[in-house]
Design a protein around this motif. Structure first.
Motif, PDB file in Angstrom:
ATOM      1  N   SER A 131      72.617 -13.104 -50.237  1.00 19.73           N
ATOM      2  CA  SER A 131      72.763 -11.661 -50.057  1.00 19.73           C
ATOM      3  C   SER A 131      72.637 -10.986 -51.427  1.00 19.73           C
ATOM      4  O   SER A 131      72.951 -11.604 -52.455  1.00 19.73           O
ATOM      5  N   PRO A 132      72.184  -9.743 -51.439  1.00 19.56           N
ATOM      6  CA  PRO A 132      71.753  -8.941 -50.289  1.00 19.56           C
ATOM      7  C   PRO A 132      70.359  -9.338 -49.811  1.00 19.56           C
ATOM      8  O   PRO A 132      69.551  -9.861 -50.579  1.00 19.56           O
ATOM      9  N   PRO A 181      67.134  -7.615 -47.323  1.00 19.42           N
ATOM     10  CA  PRO A 181      66.682  -6.445 -46.573  1.00 19.42           C
ATOM     11  C   PRO A 181      66.862  -6.634 -45.074  1.00 19.42           C
ATOM     12  O   PRO A 181      66.731  -7.730 -44.546  1.00 19.42           O
ATOM     13  N   ARG A 182      67.182  -5.541 -44.382  1.00 15.33           N
ATOM     14  CA  ARG A 182      67.426  -5.619 -42.944  1.00 15.33           C
ATOM     15  C   ARG A 182      66.189  -6.079 -42.183  1.00 15.33           C
ATOM     16  O   ARG A 182      66.296  -6.768 -41.173  1.00 15.33           O
ATOM     17  N   ASP A 183      65.014  -5.686 -42.672  1.00 13.65           N
ATOM     18  CA  ASP A 183      63.788  -6.079 -41.977  1.00 13.65           C
ATOM     19  C   ASP A 183      63.329  -7.482 -42.360  1.00 13.65           C
ATOM     20  O   ASP A 183      62.375  -8.006 -41.781  1.00 13.65           O
ATOM     21  N   GLY A 184      64.008  -8.122 -43.329  1.00 17.12           N
ATOM     22  CA  GLY A 184      63.648  -9.464 -43.731  1.00 17.12           C
ATOM     23  C   GLY A 184      62.413  -9.563 -44.600  1.00 17.12           C
ATOM     24  O   GLY A 184      61.979 -10.676 -44.940  1.00 17.12           O
TER      25      GLY A 184
END
Length: 231
Positions: A141-142, A144-147
Motif C-alpha cells: 500500500s498504497p 490505486p483503486r483501479d489497479g
C-alpha cells in the motif's frame, strides 16, 4: 503369553516418534521471493526473511500477529532484481512464497510496478486444521483503486519490513435443517388439523350461559302506583 522386552521397547519407541511427529509444530517459516517477466530469463528464488510462528493453539481465525526478520542479503537481492527486471516494465510480476521442506508452497503475486511507490507491505499466512501453512497473501500500500500502475520514474524495489498476520482455519456455520413433515404410510404428507373457530372452541360455555338465561326467565315488573286506594 511372553512378550520379549526388546519388542516392547521397540513398540514404545515407534509410538513416541509417532506422537512427536503428530504434535510437531513449526516454530518459524522461511519466506522466499523473486521477480519474473514472461520475456526475460527466470530469476531463482532468494530468501526474503523468516517469520517466527507461535503455538498453533494461540493463532486466531481472525488473525494473530507474527514477526518477520528480513534476510541480511535483502537489499543486494533487490538491487539484482532491478538489474534483471525493471519494475515499471509491463508484465513484470513480484512473487512471494513459503519455502516448505522439499517443495515450494503457495505463491502470492502482485504487479511489480506497484512496488516503487509503495510505503508498506502486509503478509497474511493461512494455516490448515493440522497447523500446516498452505497459503500466503502479500500486499502493498498504497495502491490505486483501479489497479493501474502509477506513473513514476522510480525503478527500485523497496525493502519493506512487512507486518505479518497469521490465521487459523475458520469453521463454516452449520446449516439449519428443517424437520421433515410427517408422512402417511402411503408416503403422502399428513394434512395439518384445521384450526377451530371461536364458536367451535367455546360453544359449551355459550350453551351454559344461554340455558341459565332461559331458566331464570324474564325479570318481574315492579307494581305500579303509590299503594293508596281511590275515593
Amino acid at each position: 503369553m511372553y512378550i520379549p522386552i526388546s519388542f516392547t521397547l521397540l513398540t514404545l519407541s515407534l509410538f513416541s516418534q509417532l506422537v512427536t511427529s503428530q504434535t510437531h509444530e513449526p516454530t518459524e517459516l522461511r519466506l522466499i521471493h523473486r521477480v519474473v517477466h514472461p520475456d526475460l530469463p527466470v530469476i531463482p528464488w532468494v530468501e526474503l526473511g523468516t517469520v517466527s510462528i507461535p503455538s498453533f493453539k494461540s493463532i486466531s481465525p481472525t488473525g494473530s500477529h507474527g514477526s518477520l526478520s528480513l534476510a541480511e542479503s535483502l537489499r543486494d537481492d533487490l538491487a539484482e532484481f532491478k538489474e534483471a527486471v525493471n519494475p515499471n516494465l509491463q508484465g513484470a510480476m513480484y512473487h512471494v512464497s513459503i519455502e516448505l521442506p522439499g517443495s515450494q508452497g503457495s505463491v502470492s503475486s502482485i504487479k511489480a510496478c506497484l512496488l516503487p511507490s509503495s510505503t508498506s507491505a502486509n503478509i497474511v499466512i493461512h494455516f490448515s486444521a493440522t497447523g500446516e501453512p498452505f497459503a500466503i497473501d502479500y500486499t502493498v500500500s498504497p495502491v490505486p483503486r483501479d489497479g493501474i500502475c502509477p506513473a513514476t520514474n522510480a525503478g527500485n524495489y523497496p525493502a519493506h519490513n512487512a507486518s505479518v498476520v497469521l490465521k487459523s482455519p475458520r469453521m463454516a456455520p452449520l446449516p439449519e435443517l428443517r424437520i421433515p413433515p410427517p408422512l402417511t404410510p402411503e408416503g403422502e404428507p399428513i394434512a395439518p388439523v384445521p384450526e377451530k373457530s371461536f364458536v367451535q372452541k367455546y360453544w359449551i360455555y355459550m350453551v351454559v350461559v344461554l340455558g341459565a338465561l332461559l331458566i331464570s326467565g324474564p325479570a318481574e315488573d315492579s307494581p305500579s302506583g303509590d299503594g293508596k286506594g281511590g275515593k
